[in-house]
Design an enzyme around this catalytic site. Sequence first.
Site: not given
Ligand code: IFM
Length: 466
Positions: A101, A145, A190, A313, A315, A373
Site C-alpha cells: 500500500r 495521505h 486516516e 490503522n 497503534y 497499518e
Molecule cells: O507514519 C504514520 C503514517 O503516515 C500514518 N499512520 C501512523 C504512522 C506512524 O505515526
Amino acid sequence: MRRRTLLQTGAAGLLVPQSARSQPIRDTALRLPRDFVWGVATSACQIEGRGDRTADSIWDTFARIPGTIADRSTPDIACDSYRRYPQDIALMRRLGIRAYRFSISWPRVLPNGVGQSDARGLDYYSRVVDALLAAGIEPWVCLFHWDLPQALQDRGGWADRASADWFVEYARLMSSCLGDRVSRWVMMNEPQVHAVMGHGLGEHAPGLRDRQAMIAAVHHLNLAQGRALAALRAANARLRLGTVMSLQPVRPDGGGAADREAAANWDAMWNRAFLDPLFHGAYPERFAALVERLVQPADLAQIRQPLDFFGVNYYAPMYQRADPAGLVGSSWGATPSGLRSTALGWPIDPTGLIETLLDLRDNYGNPPVYITENGAFFKEPAGPGGRIVDLLRIRYLRDHIAAAHRARILGVNLAGYFVWTLVDNWEWSHGYSATFGLARLDRATLARIPKASFGWFAAVVRGGRD
Ligand code: IFM
C-alpha cells in the site's frame, strides 16, 4: 557450542529464533489462512523525496516553518524512493509479501491540484505499478495521505467545500491512468488525523489551530471520500474500492464522570464522525450539532457508500481527560501505569485492536477488513556491523498479529495485515527521529539495511500460513 538468541514473546510464551529468516514460525497465533494478505504500507511524502516534482504540498510549506519539525528536517530527500523504488520492491520480494500500500503525491501529478497534469508524475506511478506487478506484488493505491497540494490549501483546502470536487477530479485522473492495472483503491488515509492534528491542534500541516476549520475539514473529507467512491465505481466496475481510518478505542483517563464524558466526546469526533456517516449515513449525536450547518441535503447520502474493503490503522488506545479548553472539552490524558509504551509514549495494548475490530463487527456490519497499518517506534541503537536487533518491535508486531488472529476467531471478517512500515522514513513532525521501519535507512548513503524484525516478518509471511 553456538549460542542462539531466543526471543520470548506474548502470553503464549513461544520462542522465536532471532536468526530464523526462513524457518517456519510455529506460533499458532501467527498462522493465518493461505489467502490472508500480508503486506507493508508507506506514503508518498514520507518516502519519495522531491525528485522532479515542481509543486509544493502543504507538508513542504509546513516543514519550512521553524519549530514545526523536531529535527528541523524537510521531506525533500526522505528515502529517495522516487529514484530508488526498485530497491524497495526488491526488499518487498525478500519479505515475500503479496501487497504494497503506497500513496500518490497529489502535487506530483497535478501541480495546481486540478487542471493540467504532470506527465512525469503520472509516468512515475505507472512505472512503480508495473514493477510491482512484475514482482508479483499487488499495488494498493491510496489517493490521499495528507500531502494536499499547497495550491489547493491556498484556495481554502479541506475547509472549503470545493475540496470535494477537486478530490473527485484527481481520483478520476488517477483511476483512468492506473485503473487498467490497479484494482485496489484506497480513497483516504486516516482523515481524522489530518483533520484534527492538522486543522484543530496545529501539530501537522497545514498547521491550523481553528476548531471551525477542523469541523469543516471533517465534513469535506467525508464528502470527498463518498463522492470519489461513487465516481470510481461508476467509471470502472472492476475496481475494488475502500478507505482507511485510524481507529483508536478512547478511554477515560480517570474514573470520574467528567473524564468519561470527555472520552465519549473525543470518541465521537475521532472515530464516529468518520465511521457513522460512511456506514450509516448520519453523524453521531455528539458531533451532529457541530457540523449541521455545513451539511447540505444530499451530503449524507453521498457519503454513505458500499465498500469492497475497509482498512484499519491501529497503534494504540487513547486516554482522554476533561479539559474545557480542549477541542471538544477533552485533551490527552495519561497512560495508565502498568501499560508499556513505545518511544513516542503511545501505550502498547493489543486488546485495543481486538476491541476496535469487534466494534466494526458489531456496529458497522462486519465489513471485509484489512489492518492497513500497525507498527511501532522504539529506540534502537545499531549493534556491531550496524545491525539493529529490534526485539521490542518484534514483540509488538507479534502481539498485534496474535490479537488479529484472535479477532478472526471471534468472527471478524479480517483478510489481511500490513506492517507500518518498510523502511525508516520521514515521520511527519518527528522528521527522521522516529523510526518505524523493518529496515533501517542509512541517511548518508540511503541504503536500506534490514533489521531483525525484517527477517522475523518474512518468516511469518512464509511460514505462518495454515
Ligand atoms: O507514519 C504514520 C503514517 O503516515 C500514518 N499512520 C501512523 C504512522 C506512524 O505515526
